[in-house]
Scaffold this motif. Structure first.
Motif, PDB file in Angstrom:
ATOM      1  N   SER A   1       3.797   2.666  -4.946  1.00 43.97           N
ATOM      2  CA  SER A   1       2.943   2.862  -6.107  1.00 43.97           C
ATOM      3  C   SER A   1       3.811   3.087  -7.335  1.00 43.97           C
ATOM      4  O   SER A   1       4.987   3.429  -7.239  1.00 43.97           O
ATOM      5  CB  SER A   1       2.010   4.055  -5.899  1.00 43.97           C
ATOM      6  N   LEU A   2       3.208   2.870  -8.487  1.00 41.81           N
ATOM      7  CA  LEU A   2       3.889   3.156  -9.737  1.00 41.81           C
ATOM      8  C   LEU A   2       3.985   4.664  -9.945  1.00 41.81           C
ATOM      9  O   LEU A   2       3.247   5.424  -9.305  1.00 41.81           O
ATOM     10  CB  LEU A   2       3.110   2.525 -10.893  1.00 41.81           C
TER      11      LEU A   2
ATOM     12  N   ARG B   1      11.441   3.607  -8.711  1.00 36.29           N
ATOM     13  CA  ARG B   1      10.091   3.504  -8.149  1.00 36.29           C
ATOM     14  C   ARG B   1       9.355   2.285  -8.714  1.00 36.29           C
ATOM     15  O   ARG B   1       8.641   1.585  -7.994  1.00 36.29           O
ATOM     16  CB  ARG B   1       9.317   4.782  -8.473  1.00 36.29           C
TER      17      ARG B   1
ATOM     18  N   LYS C   1       3.218   8.223 -11.819  1.00 38.26           N
ATOM     19  CA  LYS C   1       1.980   8.693 -12.436  1.00 38.26           C
ATOM     20  C   LYS C   1       1.893   8.195 -13.873  1.00 38.26           C
ATOM     21  O   LYS C   1       2.913   7.946 -14.517  1.00 38.26           O
ATOM     22  CB  LYS C   1       1.929  10.218 -12.413  1.00 38.26           C
TER      23      LYS C   1
ATOM     24  N   PHE D   1       8.040  -1.002  -6.470  1.00 38.14           N
ATOM     25  CA  PHE D   1       6.661  -1.481  -6.512  1.00 38.14           C
ATOM     26  C   PHE D   1       6.596  -2.932  -6.981  1.00 38.14           C
ATOM     27  O   PHE D   1       5.954  -3.779  -6.360  1.00 38.14           O
ATOM     28  CB  PHE D   1       5.816  -0.601  -7.442  1.00 38.14           C
TER      29      PHE D   1
ATOM     30  N   CYS E   1      -9.542   2.731 -13.297  1.00 39.65           N
ATOM     31  CA  CYS E   1      -8.730   2.678 -12.067  1.00 39.65           C
ATOM     32  C   CYS E   1      -8.467   1.255 -11.598  1.00 39.65           C
ATOM     33  O   CYS E   1      -7.347   0.919 -11.207  1.00 39.65           O
ATOM     34  CB  CYS E   1      -9.430   3.467 -10.962  1.00 39.65           C
TER      35      CYS E   1
ATOM     36  N   ASP F   1       0.822  -1.215   0.000  1.00 43.51           N
ATOM     37  CA  ASP F   1       0.000   0.000   0.000  1.00 43.51           C
ATOM     38  C   ASP F   1       0.855   1.264   0.000  1.00 43.51           C
ATOM     39  O   ASP F   1       0.439   2.302  -0.511  1.00 43.51           O
ATOM     40  CB  ASP F   1      -0.934   0.006   1.219  1.00 43.51           C
ATOM     41  N   ARG F   2       2.043   1.194   0.619  1.00 44.04           N
ATOM     42  CA  ARG F   2       2.918   2.372   0.692  1.00 44.04           C
ATOM     43  C   ARG F   2       3.583   2.663  -0.644  1.00 44.04           C
ATOM     44  O   ARG F   2       4.042   3.769  -0.886  1.00 44.04           O
ATOM     45  CB  ARG F   2       4.013   2.160   1.748  1.00 44.04           C
TER      46      ARG F   2
ATOM     47  N   LYS G   1      -5.627  -0.465 -13.824  1.00 43.35           N
ATOM     48  CA  LYS G   1      -4.371   0.208 -14.180  1.00 43.35           C
ATOM     49  C   LYS G   1      -3.158  -0.678 -13.882  1.00 43.35           C
ATOM     50  O   LYS G   1      -2.295  -0.876 -14.733  1.00 43.35           O
ATOM     51  CB  LYS G   1      -4.263   1.555 -13.467  1.00 43.35           C
ATOM     52  N   VAL G   2      -3.068  -1.188 -12.658  1.00 44.57           N
ATOM     53  CA  VAL G   2      -1.934  -2.060 -12.320  1.00 44.57           C
ATOM     54  C   VAL G   2      -1.979  -3.352 -13.142  1.00 44.57           C
ATOM     55  O   VAL G   2      -0.946  -3.765 -13.711  1.00 44.57           O
ATOM     56  CB  VAL G   2      -1.889  -2.354 -10.813  1.00 44.57           C
TER      57      VAL G   2
ATOM     58  N   TYR H   1       5.196  -6.277  -5.233  1.00 46.51           N
ATOM     59  CA  TYR H   1       3.974  -6.796  -5.864  1.00 46.51           C
ATOM     60  C   TYR H   1       4.146  -8.268  -6.237  1.00 46.51           C
ATOM     61  O   TYR H   1       3.253  -9.094  -6.013  1.00 46.51           O
ATOM     62  CB  TYR H   1       3.652  -5.976  -7.110  1.00 46.51           C
TER      63      TYR H   1
END
Length: 459
Positions: A13-14, A370, A16, A374, A33, A10-11, A36-37, A378
């Protein structure tokens, strides 16, 4: 431990959408949304298949080259919308590898028809030597070996196959022997230089020892995935080579839709795809030289991830974390290398030069760091969520012990404890690693201090 992984994920992210590399940027930007991942994950393997001439060194073994080989599974319940992955696959492959293969498959079909119609003792022309790269999961190991051998005999080097199945059930339904062969091949197909061979006495078969490289993406229901990744696959290491993307089937997202690509987006996508094909083939159809990308600036991130997961293993005793962390890092590293390569292609097209500014280089590397952070979390989270308990259970059974739900070993130790007390706790918690392993790790991670030879204190 699973709750901790959820919190860590949760902390992170990809970047923007607008900061993602080309092609992936357009794909993710147009996704709703909730997708997206998954759209990001689904774009990785087909793009890696196109980047067949890219080579990179991973920090753990700088003498061995890696190719960008990834295996992705999109898992979801029936009618949950897994078909988005097929749309992404078609966007990337239809005008590249599939278009290139179409003419070669036609030549093969014409030869088969001539062979079928030939008269007795009629001499046929030589069989066409094709370099087909898009293969079905139901391909026989003989045909696969032949196609891989043709790469080296005709083009002089190995290339990456692309394998896609919109329903993994078509593989498992093909028969036990078929997907048993596929699982074996996929283990060696994950690493450049891992050879696979068959040697038949029959003149009608095909024998060779070849380097088979495969990028793949399968869509599957949970039941089909359980059948394919059975006990042998779990114990044999297939699951550690896989990036599993589990789709949510939320009724609130029923009205979410993918936005069609604009003309400018398609132009940007096609420009990068064309550049990737040019980096693979010369105008005459020969292979371009391999291109090594320097990713040493990412090494410290890889080390930190491996060390962080070693700490989690030392606290919990979970063999799954201990084993899964290494290939999770490798897969994340390869995917990040792909992203860096795409960024550089875009810079090259924009500047009409292979050079790019120091400022853009720093920004690109920051985006890639980044992405790695992630992806590494993941990927290991997906493996642990899907197979962690089963892996620990099978590992305990091999050691002759019954698995159970265990609290963290470190938390069970008193503030001051002896080696014998730790051994007793390990036995009670039915763990398989020896006491010396935990003591060594805890000392390295500065979680304990040694008071004397066999007595320790928690920090």
């Amino acid at each position: 431990m699973e709750d901790e992984l959820e919190t860590t994920l949760d902390r992170l992210s990809l970047p923007k959408d607008k900061d993602l590399p080309p092609i992936i940027r357009e794909i993710v930007s147009n996704a709703p949304c909730s997708r997206k991942v998954p759209s990001f994950i689904a774009s990785l393997a087909p793009l890696c298949a196109l980047a067949s001439r890219i080579r990179v060194k991973y920090y753990h073994d700088t003498t061995r080259m890696h190719s960008l080989l990834l295996q992705v599974v999109i898992e979801g319940a029936q009618s949950c919308g897994k078909s988005f992955a097929a749309d992404i696959e078609g966007l990337i492959m239809n005008d590249t590898l599939k278009a290139r293969d179409k003419e070669q498959r036609r030549l093969e079909q014409e030869y088969r028809e001539k062979k079928k119609r030939r008269k007795a003792n009629e001499k046929l022309e030589e069989e066409p030597r094709t370099t087909i790269r898009v293969i079905p999961p139901t391909i026989s190991k003989t045909v696969l070996t032949k196609r891989a051998d043709f790469y080296e005999r005709i083009l002089g080097d190995t290339l990456t196959f692309w394998m896609f199945a919109e329903e993994l059930a078509q593989v498992t339904d093909a028969g036990k022997q078929g997907y048993s062969n596929l699982r074996t091949i996929m283990r060696t197909a994950y690493d450049l230089g891992s050879l696979f061979g068959i040697d038949y006495a029959s003149d009608n078969s095909y024998s060779a020892i070849v380097d088979i490289n495969i990028c793949s993406m399968f869509c599957a229901t949970p039941a089909a995935l359980d059948e394919y990744y059975d006990r042998k696959a779990i114990e044999g290491g297939n699951i550690t080579r896989c990036i599993v993307c589990q789709l949510d089937d939320d009724v609130e997202s029923d009205n979410e839709v993918f936005i069609p690509y604009s003309d400018s987006q398609l132009q940007s996508i096609n420009a990068i795809l064309e550049k990737m094909m040019q980096d693979t083939y010369t105008p005459e159809g020969q292979l371009q030289p391999t291109k090594e990308i320097d990713m040493c600036w990412l090494d410290n991130e890889c080390r930190r991830f491996i060390k962080r997961k070693a700490k989690e293993y030392s606290l919990s005793g979970s063999e799954a974390i201990k084993v899964f962390r290494k290939r999770a890092s490798v897969s994340a590293f390869r995917a990040t290398t792909l992203c860096y390569y795409l960024y550089l292609l875009e810079e090259s097209l924009n500047s009409q030069s292979s050079a790019f500014s120091n400022q853009s280089s720093v920004a690109i590397q920051n985006h890639c760091i980044r992405i790695y952070r992630f992806l590494s979390e993941y990927i290991i989270h997906g493996m642990l969520n899907r197979w962690g308990d089963k892996f620990n259970e099978l590992n305990a059974k091999r050691a002759g012990e019954a698995p159970s739900q265990k609290p963290r070993l470190y938390d069970l130790c008193t503030e001051t404890f002896t080696r014998d007390q730790l051994k007793l706790l390990i036995k009670q918690q039915e763990l398989t690693s020896p006491a010396r392993t935990f003591i060594s790790l805890w000392k390295k991670l500065k979680l304990i201090v040694e008071l004397d030879k066999n007595t320790f204190k928690k920090i």
